[in-house]
Scaffold this motif. Sequence first.
Motif, short mmCIF file in Angstrom:
data_model
loop_
_atom_site.label_atom_id
_atom_site.label_comp_id
_atom_site.label_asym_id
_atom_site.label_seq_id
_atom_site.Cartn_x
_atom_site.Cartn_y
_atom_site.Cartn_z
N ARG A 127 23.13 -4.38 15.60
CA ARG A 127 21.99 -3.96 16.42
C ARG A 127 21.27 -5.13 17.07
O ARG A 127 20.23 -4.95 17.70
CB ARG A 127 20.99 -3.19 15.55
N ASN B 153 14.66 13.22 18.39
CA ASN B 153 14.38 11.97 17.68
C ASN B 153 15.64 11.15 17.45
O ASN B 153 15.63 9.92 17.53
CB ASN B 153 13.70 12.27 16.34
N LEU B 154 16.74 11.84 17.16
CA LEU B 154 18.01 11.15 16.97
C LEU B 154 18.45 10.47 18.26
O LEU B 154 18.92 9.32 18.25
CB LEU B 154 19.07 12.14 16.50
N LYS C 106 16.45 9.54 20.77
CA LYS C 106 15.54 8.43 21.04
C LYS C 106 15.93 7.20 20.24
O LYS C 106 15.95 6.07 20.76
CB LYS C 106 14.09 8.83 20.70
N GLU C 107 16.24 7.40 18.96
CA GLU C 107 16.61 6.28 18.11
C GLU C 107 17.89 5.60 18.61
O GLU C 107 17.99 4.37 18.64
CB GLU C 107 16.80 6.75 16.67
N ILE D 82 17.07 3.71 21.93
CA ILE D 82 16.29 2.49 21.66
C ILE D 82 17.19 1.43 21.03
O ILE D 82 17.06 0.24 21.33
CB ILE D 82 15.08 2.81 20.77
N THR D 83 18.10 1.86 20.16
CA THR D 83 19.05 0.93 19.56
C THR D 83 19.85 0.21 20.63
O THR D 83 20.04 -1.02 20.58
CB THR D 83 20.01 1.66 18.60
N ASN E 244 9.84 6.60 24.16
CA ASN E 244 9.04 7.17 23.07
C ASN E 244 8.09 8.26 23.55
O ASN E 244 7.66 9.11 22.76
CB ASN E 244 8.26 6.07 22.35
N GLU F 147 23.16 14.31 13.09
CA GLU F 147 21.89 14.04 12.42
C GLU F 147 21.99 14.02 10.90
O GLU F 147 21.15 13.46 10.23
CB GLU F 147 20.81 15.06 12.84
N SER G 200 21.31 7.57 9.83
CA SER G 200 20.74 6.28 9.47
C SER G 200 20.98 5.30 10.59
O SER G 200 21.81 5.52 11.47
CB SER G 200 21.38 5.75 8.19
N GLU G 201 20.24 4.20 10.57
CA GLU G 201 20.42 3.18 11.60
C GLU G 201 21.86 2.69 11.64
O GLU G 201 22.41 2.45 12.70
CB GLU G 201 19.47 2.01 11.35
N ILE H 97 24.20 5.14 13.42
CA ILE H 97 23.95 5.10 14.85
C ILE H 97 24.54 3.83 15.44
O ILE H 97 25.16 3.85 16.51
CB ILE H 97 22.44 5.20 15.14
#
Length: 736
Positions: A200, A231-232, A234-235, A238-239, A284, A389, A393-394, A397
Amino acid sequence: MKIISQIFFRNYHLVVIAAGQCLCIFGQTVHSATIEQENNFKNVLEKMESDVLALRDEIERVYQYRCNLSTLNSCGYSNYNDCTSSYPNEACVSEDEFVINCGEGMACKASWDITTSKVSIPEALATEAQGNPTDPEIIESVCYTRLAEPYLVTKFERDTYYWSQYNVSPSWSYFGAHNGMFRQIPATHREQCGSYDHRRRPWFVAASSGPKDLVLVLDISGSMNDYGRLNLMKEAAITVIETLSVADKVAVVTFSDDATVLNDEFVLVRATKENKDRLIAAINKINVNGATNFHAAYTKTFDLLEETFKKESTTGCNVAVLFMTDGQLTTGPGPDQVIELVNSKAEEFQTDFRRKMTIFSFSVGQDADEVVSKSIACSTDGIWVPIEENKGSETDIATAMAAYYNLYALGLGEGGNEDFVAWVEPYLFFNRKKMGTTVSVPVYDRSVSPHLFLGVAAVDVYMDALEQIIGEDAASSPMLERFVELSTARCPKIELSERELDALRFLGGGERATCGVSNSTGYAGIVPEKCPFESDWPSQLWANTEKENKSYLERACCPREGSNEVNDSTEVCTIEDVNEDFAAGIYADNNNGDQDTETPNTNSSSAKSSTMIFSLIVLFLVSLHISDVIVGASVGGALLLSCFLALIVKRKKNHAKSNKREPLPIRQARSNASTRNNTPTAAIASNQTHLASSNAEEGRATNPHGEVGYESAAELPVAKAVQVSPSAPPINPNYE
C-alpha cells in the motif's frame, strides 16, 4: 565539526555548526543551485540508485536458493518478528533520530538492532500461532531473503561511513515481496502489530508499475448502499490513491444516472500529496443515489482522457482505468454497446495518441453481479477482480488492487527497462522527526520468460544531506520537480499474449477471474512455481517470541537514565546510550586503545538554546529586509574565523587517530554479539539437532549440520548475519 541545525526561510539558508567549544552560525541568500551543487546532488542520487540496484541483484541471487532443502531447514527459529521478538543486539537510538511518544508529553528513545534484520507480515497473512504465516510462498520468501542478511549488515556499516561526511546516519534498506512479506535493516519494533502492508506504499507501487495515467471510476448508484459496498469501495479507492507517486497522473470519476469528474480541472493532475489529499477528501464525502449507467461512466472517462492527451497533461505512459461497481447495470445502453465503446476508444487512443489503455474492472461486494463487469474485461483485453466485503481487511484489498501494478511490472523487467528505478516525493518518515525519500527498484526471477515479479527492493535517505548539497528545502517546489523528473524517465512497454494475460488474471483473482483462454495455473513468469519439499517448510520461523503480548512501549522504549517510565520487565538495551554522536556520524574517542568511551557533550543544551536565540534574531533581521551581505558576510565572516581556529585545535588533538575506525554503535554491537548468549546461531543449532533427530527417525539422509537434501557444501545457506559460514552462498561481490 558538527552541524547542529539548518533553517530554510524564503531565500535564506542558515546553518548552525559546533566546532569544539565554538558555536558558529552562517547565513546566506539561496538562489538557484550552482552547477557544482547540481553535480554533487546528481552524484549522491546516482550513488543511491547504484546501491538499490546492487540490493536488487543480491535478492535475485539468493532467490535461486529458495527451494534448497538447506535453505528451508536452517530457516526455522532463525528470523526476528518485528512485533514479538527480542533482537540480539538492541541499541538505543539517538533522541534526534527516533523517539517514541510515551503519553502526557513524555518521550523515550527507541531501540533498534543494526546487526540483524526484522520481518513484517500483515496480520491477515500470519494466522498461525505466534504470528507465523501459512502460505508456503510467504514462508519461502522469509527463508530465501534471510540469506541476504550478511549483505544488508555490511551495507549498513559502509553506508554509515559514507553518510558521516554529511553528518547524518544511514536510513533503512529493505525488500517487500509481492506476497506481503517484508524484511528490513536496521531491525525496529512495529507500533501496531500486523498493520503494515508495504504493498500500500508509494515506493512499492512506483517501482512495480512505473509512471502511469490512472482514472478511478466509482459507482455511486443507490445499490452501492447495500451490504457495506460503499465503504468497501471508498477504502479500495483511497488505497489506490495513497499508493500513487509524483510520477503518476490521476483523476476520479463518479457515476450513477450520469457521470461527474471530482478533479478541480477537467484533466488528470499530478499525484502530489496535496492533490491526493484533495481527492481522498472528495471520495470520503460522496453519497449514493440513482441508477447505474456504465455507458455514461465510460464516456465521461474517455472524454477526460482525450482532453488530458490534447493538453499534454499526461505522463506519456500507460493508461489504467480502474472501474469499481457492484455490477448491476440498470440504465443506459447495454453491455454490448459498452464493450463496443471501450474497444473503439482503446483503438483510437492507440492510433491518435500512441497510448495503450487497460480496463481493470472490480466487482465490489460479495453479492455483486460479476457477469457484466467480467465480460467487459474479457472482451477488451482487461482484467477483472472481485473485492468481497467478507474479507474486507486492508490486506485483502491490497491484494485485489495489486492486479494493475502486477500487469505493468511485467514490462519493467526487460527491454530498455532492466535498471528502472523509482523515486517518491519527499515525506515525513515514520519517526515523525525527519523528512526523507525512497529510491526503489523491481526485483525479478530472470530465469523464466517473462521475468517473474518477486517484489521491490528499496533504500531510504534522509533529506538533511540533500538539503545541504543543493541548498533547497525538502518541501520546496524545485526539490519536488527534481524527483518528478527522476521518476518519469521511462515507461514500461507491455506486450502480452492472450495466455499470459489470462495467467495474470488468475494471479489476481483465481480461476474465477480467468477468461478461459488457457490453463494458467502453471504458467512460468506469471504464477510462481511451488517448491517441491512441502513437508520441509518450517512451522516456527521466529528465533524467539520474548516480547509477545507486550505493549509497544515495553517492546521498543529504551529506559531513560534516572527514569522508570517503562515497565521493569522491559529488557534494557545492550548499548546503553549512543547520544547524538551516532545521529551525526561522529566517532568516539578511544582513550586507552582497548575500551571505547564517549566524550560527554556538556554544552549540548546551551548550544541548542543559543542556536534558537540566534536563529530568531537572524529571522527577525531578514523580516526587516536587512541585506544578505550583512547577515551572510558580516556575521558569518566573524564567526567563521573563530570556528576555523577552534577546528585547528580539534584536528591537532585528533591527528594521531585513524580515520577508518568504526562508529561506536557498530563496534559495541559487534563486541556484544560475541558475548550475548541469546544468539540466533544457538537457536539454529538447536533447530538443526531437532531436524537431524527427526530425519534419522524417518530414515532420511542427514549431514553433520543436521540438514538434508543438499548435494554439495556450496548449497548451504548463510547461518546468520555477521557469522557467515564458509560454505554459504557468497555475498554479492559487486557491492563495494
